[in-house]
Structure formats: structure tokens, C-alpha cells
Design a protein around this motif. Structure first.
Motif, PDB file in Angstrom:
ATOM      1  N   ARG A 162       0.824  -1.215   0.000  1.00 41.86           N
ATOM      2  CA  ARG A 162       0.000   0.000   0.000  1.00 41.86           C
ATOM      3  C   ARG A 162       0.854   1.258   0.000  1.00 41.86           C
ATOM      4  O   ARG A 162       0.389   2.320  -0.417  1.00 41.86           O
ATOM      5  N   ALA A 163       2.072   1.167   0.478  1.00 41.07           N
ATOM      6  CA  ALA A 163       2.990   2.304   0.459  1.00 41.07           C
ATOM      7  C   ALA A 163       3.632   2.492  -0.912  1.00 41.07           C
ATOM      8  O   ALA A 163       4.360   3.459  -1.121  1.00 41.07           O
ATOM      9  N   LEU A 164       3.342   1.574  -1.846  1.00 41.51           N
ATOM     10  CA  LEU A 164       3.929   1.640  -3.194  1.00 41.51           C
ATOM     11  C   LEU A 164       2.829   1.513  -4.252  1.00 41.51           C
ATOM     12  O   LEU A 164       2.886   0.646  -5.126  1.00 41.51           O
ATOM     13  N   PRO A 165       1.816   2.381  -4.208  1.00 43.12           N
ATOM     14  CA  PRO A 165       0.717   2.219  -5.169  1.00 43.12           C
ATOM     15  C   PRO A 165       1.171   2.376  -6.620  1.00 43.12           C
ATOM     16  O   PRO A 165       0.536   1.824  -7.519  1.00 43.12           O
ATOM     17  N   HIS A 166       2.272   3.091  -6.842  1.00 43.59           N
ATOM     18  CA  HIS A 166       2.745   3.281  -8.214  1.00 43.59           C
ATOM     19  C   HIS A 166       3.448   2.038  -8.757  1.00 43.59           C
ATOM     20  O   HIS A 166       3.670   1.931  -9.965  1.00 43.59           O
ATOM     21  N   LEU A 167       3.766   1.073  -7.889  1.00 47.40           N
ATOM     22  CA  LEU A 167       4.467  -0.131  -8.325  1.00 47.40           C
ATOM     23  C   LEU A 167       3.681  -1.419  -8.094  1.00 47.40           C
ATOM     24  O   LEU A 167       3.959  -2.443  -8.728  1.00 47.40           O
ATOM     25  N   ARG A 168       2.686  -1.398  -7.200  1.00 48.69           N
ATOM     26  CA  ARG A 168       2.104  -2.661  -6.751  1.00 48.69           C
ATOM     27  C   ARG A 168       1.316  -3.399  -7.819  1.00 48.69           C
ATOM     28  O   ARG A 168       1.094  -4.601  -7.699  1.00 48.69           O
ATOM     29  N   ALA A 169       0.885  -2.715  -8.891  1.00 46.13           N
ATOM     30  CA  ALA A 169       0.190  -3.418  -9.976  1.00 46.13           C
ATOM     31  C   ALA A 169       1.103  -4.418 -10.675  1.00 46.13           C
ATOM     32  O   ALA A 169       0.632  -5.278 -11.418  1.00 46.13           O
ATOM     33  N   ARG A 170       2.412  -4.342 -10.424  1.00 46.43           N
ATOM     34  CA  ARG A 170       3.352  -5.283 -11.031  1.00 46.43           C
ATOM     35  C   ARG A 170       3.401  -6.619 -10.287  1.00 46.43           C
ATOM     36  O   ARG A 170       4.006  -7.571 -10.776  1.00 46.43           O
ATOM     37  N   THR A 171       2.796  -6.671  -9.095  1.00 45.76           N
ATOM     38  CA  THR A 171       2.759  -7.934  -8.357  1.00 45.76           C
ATOM     39  C   THR A 171       1.585  -8.770  -8.838  1.00 45.76           C
ATOM     40  O   THR A 171       0.596  -8.248  -9.376  1.00 45.76           O
ATOM     41  N   ASN A 172       1.668 -10.066  -8.627  1.00 46.90           N
ATOM     42  CA  ASN A 172       0.625 -10.964  -9.129  1.00 46.90           C
ATOM     43  C   ASN A 172      -0.739 -10.676  -8.519  1.00 46.90           C
ATOM     44  O   ASN A 172      -1.763 -10.668  -9.215  1.00 46.90           O
ATOM     45  N   VAL A 173      -0.783 -10.447  -7.201  1.00 50.31           N
ATOM     46  CA  VAL A 173      -2.084 -10.273  -6.565  1.00 50.31           C
ATOM     47  C   VAL A 173      -2.775  -9.014  -7.067  1.00 50.31           C
ATOM     48  O   VAL A 173      -3.983  -9.024  -7.358  1.00 50.31           O
ATOM     49  N   PHE A 174      -2.036  -7.921  -7.218  1.00 52.53           N
ATOM     50  CA  PHE A 174      -2.680  -6.696  -7.676  1.00 52.53           C
ATOM     51  C   PHE A 174      -2.922  -6.712  -9.185  1.00 52.53           C
ATOM     52  O   PHE A 174      -3.880  -6.099  -9.662  1.00 52.53           O
ATOM     53  N   ALA A 175      -2.081  -7.410  -9.919  1.00 51.24           N
ATOM     54  CA  ALA A 175      -2.376  -7.583 -11.348  1.00 51.24           C
ATOM     55  C   ALA A 175      -3.698  -8.312 -11.515  1.00 51.24           C
ATOM     56  O   ALA A 175      -4.528  -7.954 -12.367  1.00 51.24           O
ATOM     57  N   ALA A 176      -3.928  -9.325 -10.692  1.00 49.01           N
ATOM     58  CA  ALA A 176      -5.185 -10.076 -10.774  1.00 49.01           C
ATOM     59  C   ALA A 176      -6.370  -9.206 -10.365  1.00 49.01           C
ATOM     60  O   ALA A 176      -7.398  -9.159 -11.051  1.00 49.01           O
ATOM     61  N   VAL A 177      -6.242  -8.488  -9.250  1.00 47.82           N
ATOM     62  CA  VAL A 177      -7.355  -7.677  -8.756  1.00 47.82           C
ATOM     63  C   VAL A 177      -7.698  -6.559  -9.736  1.00 47.82           C
ATOM     64  O   VAL A 177      -8.881  -6.325 -10.042  1.00 47.82           O
ATOM     65  N   PHE A 178      -6.702  -5.860 -10.257  1.00 52.95           N
ATOM     66  CA  PHE A 178      -6.985  -4.730 -11.143  1.00 52.95           C
ATOM     67  C   PHE A 178      -7.471  -5.189 -12.511  1.00 52.95           C
ATOM     68  O   PHE A 178      -8.245  -4.494 -13.176  1.00 52.95           O
ATOM     69  N   ARG A 179      -7.042  -6.366 -12.962  1.00 53.18           N
ATOM     70  CA  ARG A 179      -7.602  -6.907 -14.207  1.00 53.18           C
ATOM     71  C   ARG A 179      -9.074  -7.262 -14.016  1.00 53.18           C
ATOM     72  O   ARG A 179      -9.909  -7.002 -14.885  1.00 53.18           O
ATOM     73  N   ILE A 180      -9.392  -7.841 -12.868  1.00 52.38           N
ATOM     74  CA  ILE A 180     -10.785  -8.170 -12.582  1.00 52.38           C
ATOM     75  C   ILE A 180     -11.605  -6.892 -12.475  1.00 52.38           C
ATOM     76  O   ILE A 180     -12.755  -6.847 -12.929  1.00 52.38           O
ATOM     77  N   ARG A 181     -11.038  -5.856 -11.887  1.00 54.99           N
ATOM     78  CA  ARG A 181     -11.735  -4.569 -11.829  1.00 54.99           C
ATOM     79  C   ARG A 181     -12.107  -4.102 -13.235  1.00 54.99           C
ATOM     80  O   ARG A 181     -13.224  -3.653 -13.490  1.00 54.99           O
ATOM     81  N   SER A 182     -11.164  -4.214 -14.172  1.00 54.55           N
ATOM     82  CA  SER A 182     -11.431  -3.813 -15.554  1.00 54.55           C
ATOM     83  C   SER A 182     -12.528  -4.668 -16.178  1.00 54.55           C
ATOM     84  O   SER A 182     -13.450  -4.150 -16.831  1.00 54.55           O
ATOM     85  N   LEU A 183     -12.463  -5.971 -15.971  1.00 52.46           N
ATOM     86  CA  LEU A 183     -13.474  -6.869 -16.530  1.00 52.46           C
ATOM     87  C   LEU A 183     -14.855  -6.572 -15.962  1.00 52.46           C
ATOM     88  O   LEU A 183     -15.863  -6.618 -16.681  1.00 52.46           O
ATOM     89  N   LEU A 184     -14.922  -6.256 -14.667  1.00 53.48           N
ATOM     90  CA  LEU A 184     -16.213  -5.945 -14.057  1.00 53.48           C
ATOM     91  C   LEU A 184     -16.799  -4.655 -14.611  1.00 53.48           C
ATOM     92  O   LEU A 184     -18.013  -4.549 -14.822  1.00 53.48           O
ATOM     93  N   ALA A 185     -15.947  -3.657 -14.842  1.00 48.65           N
ATOM     94  CA  ALA A 185     -16.436  -2.399 -15.413  1.00 48.65           C
ATOM     95  C   ALA A 185     -17.016  -2.634 -16.809  1.00 48.65           C
ATOM     96  O   ALA A 185     -18.092  -2.121 -17.150  1.00 48.65           O
ATOM     97  N   LEU A 186     -16.314  -3.414 -17.620  1.00 48.09           N
ATOM     98  CA  LEU A 186     -16.817  -3.716 -18.965  1.00 48.09           C
ATOM     99  C   LEU A 186     -18.114  -4.518 -18.892  1.00 48.09           C
ATOM    100  O   LEU A 186     -19.050  -4.292 -19.677  1.00 48.09           O
ATOM    101  N   ALA A 187     -18.189  -5.454 -17.940  1.00 46.45           N
ATOM    102  CA  ALA A 187     -19.389  -6.275 -17.795  1.00 46.45           C
ATOM    103  C   ALA A 187     -20.590  -5.433 -17.387  1.00 46.45           C
ATOM    104  O   ALA A 187     -21.723  -5.689 -17.824  1.00 46.45           O
TER     105      ALA A 187
END
Length: 468
Positions: free
Chosen positions: A122-147
Motif C-alpha cells: 500500500r505504500a507503493l501504489p505506483h508499483l504494486r500493480a506489477r505484483t501478481n495479486v494486484f495484477a489479478a485484482v486490477f484486471r478483474i476490476r477492468s473486466l467488471l467495469a466492462l461487464a
């Protein structure tokens, strides 16, 4: 040879079609390992969740010893031949022929090949999307918005864009962020010594919106079915795991409709999102189910096939009476998180609509029930989250709406246009607001709202990087 870049998602879409071909793949190193004369790099280009394994052979690459030492986050361009993989876990791998290094990650790169705690990330929001867990969560966020857009569009709803800057508080709670161009050090004053907002940009007080509902009500009287989906803001100094100062809301509105119609739509929507995600996000859900939220896939499957329960607020309070809570449930008070969890996890063992709340704890626009004590409101409560959706049938009777404004001390002149909607062809109508971040939490098994927002805005935190 000047090869066009191939995205990794194209490789995984049909690996057999590309076997034997020479490809160029650009991406970032997830990990690198050296096995003597052969090394491997897991490369991800952001086009899909699953990485591509790159095989490095010392006999093929003069810079082999440097390449196998590349740290996570290094950016590469690899040209090579796509070959069947003799190892398990992937059907193919890219045997590198040439490797161009865009940028080698330095030793102080904070995301190394290990599991990092969520507090640290959480102290690295500019980098954390590069980790697997946040890549998964933010991709799902995108899919939900499109859905969401697909669901609403398929049902004939018109997408409308409501203002982010507003002069009315739709919820009447007063927790709004003020928008002004006045000099805060030397604001102009009126004759009574108060700040003269007549000299401000809009000629009156203005704030960031807490909801697009009121404007959506205007447009539903033209189109019959509308929805708005965008950012909303609450200046609520709350540090819970479910609240943020900036969040997204889906707000559908239906003309010629009652409260039950809004509940039917809400249930259909949530089930559609679960079903669509199960079909679209296999790798992401499998990762989260294994490493972050055990049993997630099973819970989504159950959500998709479960019939949502319905109970009145009065019934809910009765069911809660006698149970041990920090704050005992009582009629006339809002339900607390512990009450919501007890109802969804102990009483109903699944989602439940709670309806017909006391009028004193609900917003001015909700339709008065005949009992004089309650309004035609509903909240959808779900396990692990609590309130996911809040909605109501709107008060279409202009005399009752005018009386409610007066009762709450809300200046009628600020809502003259809203009253016009009732005077000029007003009809029964209903709608709801879905907290998008809470939906993402539900669909990913994430416990904290700060972990489903790429750059969360909470009390005391508005920067791209937060220390500590």
C-alpha cells in the motif's frame, strides 16, 4: 529483421498456431534463474495475467551471464523461436535468439521475488500493480467495469454522464468536498462577515458529487431507463476497510417502476457479474483462489446460483434481537457492520435484501410508505462485505416531497428543478447505487477497499506514494 511485436496474450490464445515461428516479445522480467548453461526468464507484457517463459541458452547468447542476473522489473525485447516446452506448467516457451535490454532494474527495486505484505505494498501504489495479486485484482476490476456496461446496454439502458461538480447534496449528509476558486487566505466577505460565495466561480457554493442520482432522475423521465457510472466523493473521516473518500458508483434508474423492480435488477446484475467473471477471468481467479482468497471460485459459483433472500428492516431487527453485539440492534437505528454480517453469514447464509427502513435514517427522496414510519428503501447485504447496494423507490408525489424538504430544513429553491420532475409528467420510478469497489472486493475476496483502488484516496492520503 524488423519484427512486429507479438503480445503474450496472442501466444496463449492459440499457442499451436504460433509454434515454430520467430516472434518478438517485449515485456518486464518477473523472475530470472540460472541453471548453468541454460537460464529462464518469466516475462510479462501486461497483455494478460499469465507470463511467457523465455529460454536462454549460453551457447546462443554472448551476454548470457548478464541476462540471467537481471532483476525483477527489468524491461526487455526478446526475439526468438516459439518451441514446445519439455517442462510442465506451460505448453510452449520462447527460445531467445537476441535480447535487447530497455532498462535493467537496479538492486534497490523494492519488489523482489518473494511474497510482500499488503501493508508494505500500500505504500507503493505506483508499483504494486506489477505484483501478481494486484495484477489479478486490477484486471478483474477492468473486466467488471466492462461487464457492467454490457449488462446495462443489453437491457436497453441509456448511459448518461452526470456532473462531478454539484450544488446540491443528494444524500443530505453534508459530507462533501468543497470546490472553490476563492483565495482561502483572504476570502471575500458579505455584509454579515460570512464568506461571499456569490463571488466564487459558480456564484454559489459548489462541491464534488456524492451521487449522480438526482440528475439521473431527470434523464430517466426522457429515456425510461438510464444509468450513470463514475466517480463519487465523500468527505467522511472514516478509516474502515470499506470506506474511501473517492470511489465509483453504478447508479441505474428505471421509470414506471417500484422498489421490487429495482431489487430484481440488482439481483440480476450481481449474478451476471459473477457469471461473467467466472467465464472471463480464469487465470486471475485461479491465482487468487490459491494464494489470496481460498474458496473464491466456489463462492462466486454459489453467488451466481443462489436466490437472494428478502426481509423487511423490522424483521431484520427482530432476528438480531438477543444476539451478542458490541452495539445492540434496535428499531430506528441504522444496521451496523456486525449486524449485516450476522444476517448474511448466520441467519440467511447468503445475500439478503433488507427493505422498508425507518424514514428518519434515510434520504429525503425516498418514497414514504403508507405506515407513515418507513420508506420504500432497500439495501443488498452480502457475506464478507455488508452493504453492496442501496436503493429505493423515489418519492414522485410533489406535495409529500416538498413537505419532506421542509421537515429536513433543506432549502426548496435549491431543489426547484427536482420538484419540476414531479410536476411535469412525473411517474413512479426507482433505482439504486452499487458501490463498485465493494463489488470488486466481493468478486476478488479482497478484505480492504484500499486494495481494489489503484490509487486509493482516504483520509490523510492523496499522493501517488504514501510513506509508512
Amino acid at each position: 529483421m524488423n519484427l512486429q511485436r507479438t503480445e503474450i496474450r496472442a501466444v496463449w490464445h492459440d499457442p499451436a498456431a504460433l509454434l515454430g515461428q520467430t516472434l518478438r516479445v517485449d515485456g518486464w522480467v518477473k523472475s530470472a534463474r540460472d541453471s548453468g548453461r541454460v537460464g529462464f526468464i518469466d516475462l510479462n507484457d501486461g497483455s494478460c495475467f499469465t507470463s511467457l517463459q523465455v529460454l536462454l541458452a549460453a551457447d546462443d547468447l554472448p551476454a548470457y551471464s548478464d541476462l540471467v542476473k537481471l532483476g525483477p522489473g527489468s524491461a526487455l525485447s526478446v526475439v526468438g523461436r516459439l518451441e514446445p516446452s519439455p517442462g510442465g506448467g506451460q505448453p510452449c516457451e520462447l527460445r531467445a535468439e537476441t535480447v535487447k535490454i530497455y532498462a535493467a532494474s537496479p538492486a534497490d527495486y523494492p519488489l523482489q521475488k518473494k511474497r510482500h505484505g499488503l501493508d508494505f505494498l500500500r505504500a507503493l501504489p505506483h508499483l504494486r500493480a506489477r505484483t501478481n495479486v494486484f495484477a489479478a485484482v486490477f484486471r478483474i476490476r477492468s473486466l467488471l467495469a466492462l461487464a457492467i456496461h454490457r449488462f446495462m446496454g443489453e437491457r436497453g439502458f441509456v448511459c448518461v454522464h452526470t456532473p462531478v461538480i454539484t450544488t446540491s447534496d443528494s444524500e443530505g449528509a453534508g459530507e462533501m468536498f468543497r470546490v472553490t476558486t476563492l483565495d482561502l487566505a483572504r476570502p471575500p466577505l458579505d455584509g454579515t462577515g460570512e464568506v461571499d460565495f456569490g463571488a466564487d466561480f459558480f456564484g454559489r457554493e459548489a462541491s464534488l458529487t456524492v451521487s449522480g442520482q438526482l440528475e439521473a432522475e431527470a434523464l430517466v423521465h426522457a429515456f425510461g431507463k438510464v444509468y450513470t457510472f463514475g466517480p463519487t466523493f465523500r468527505a467522511e473521516n472514516s478509516n474502515t476497510a470499506r470506506h474511501a473518500a473517492e470511489f465509483w458508483m453504478l447508479e441505474p434508474e428505471i421509470a414506471f417502476a417500484a422498489l421490487g423492480d429495482a431489487m430484481d435488477l440488482a439481483e440480476d446484475l450481481v449474478k451476471f457479474l459473477a457469471r461473467d467473471l467466472l467465464a472471463q477471468a480464469g487465470p486471475e481467479l485461479a491465482f487468487l483462489d490459491r494464494f489470496a482468497a481460498k474458496g473464491l471460485i466456489g463462492r462466486l459459483e454459489a453467488l451466481e446460483r443462489t436466490e437472494f433472500a428478502r426481509a423487511t428492516y423490522t424483521e431484520a431487527v427482530r432476528l438480531l434481537t438477543g444476539a451478542a453485539f458490541r452495539c445492540p440492534a434496535r428499531w430506528g437505528a441504522d444496521l451496523q457492520t456486525e449486524h449485516e454480517r450476522y444476517l448474511t453469514e448466520k441467519i440467511f447464509a447468503g445475500p439478503v435484501f433488507v427493505t422498508d427502513y425507518p424514514r428518519e435514517i434515510k434520504a429525503f427522496y425516498m418514497r414514504a410508505n403508507d405506515d407513515g414510519r418507513t420508506v420504500a428503501a432497500m439495501d443488498l447485504l452480502v457475506p464478507g462485505i455488508g452493504e453492496l447496494i442501496g436503493g429505493s423507490q423515489r418519492e414522485e408525489r410533489v406535495d409529500l416531497l416538498r413537505a419532506r424538504l421542509a421537515e429536513l430544513g433543506m432549502a426548496e429553491e435549491n431543489y426547484a428543478w427536482y420538484l419540476d420532475l414531479r410536476r411535469f409528467g412525473g411517474v413512479p420510478h426507482a433505482g439504486f447505487g452499487l458501490g463498485f469497489e465493494r463489488a470488486v472486493m466481493l468478486m476478488t475476496g479482497t478484505a480492504n477497499i484500499r486494495d481494489v483502488l489503484p490509487f486509493p484516496r482516504t483520509a490523510g492520503s492523496a499522493g501517488a506514494r504514501r510513506e509508512g
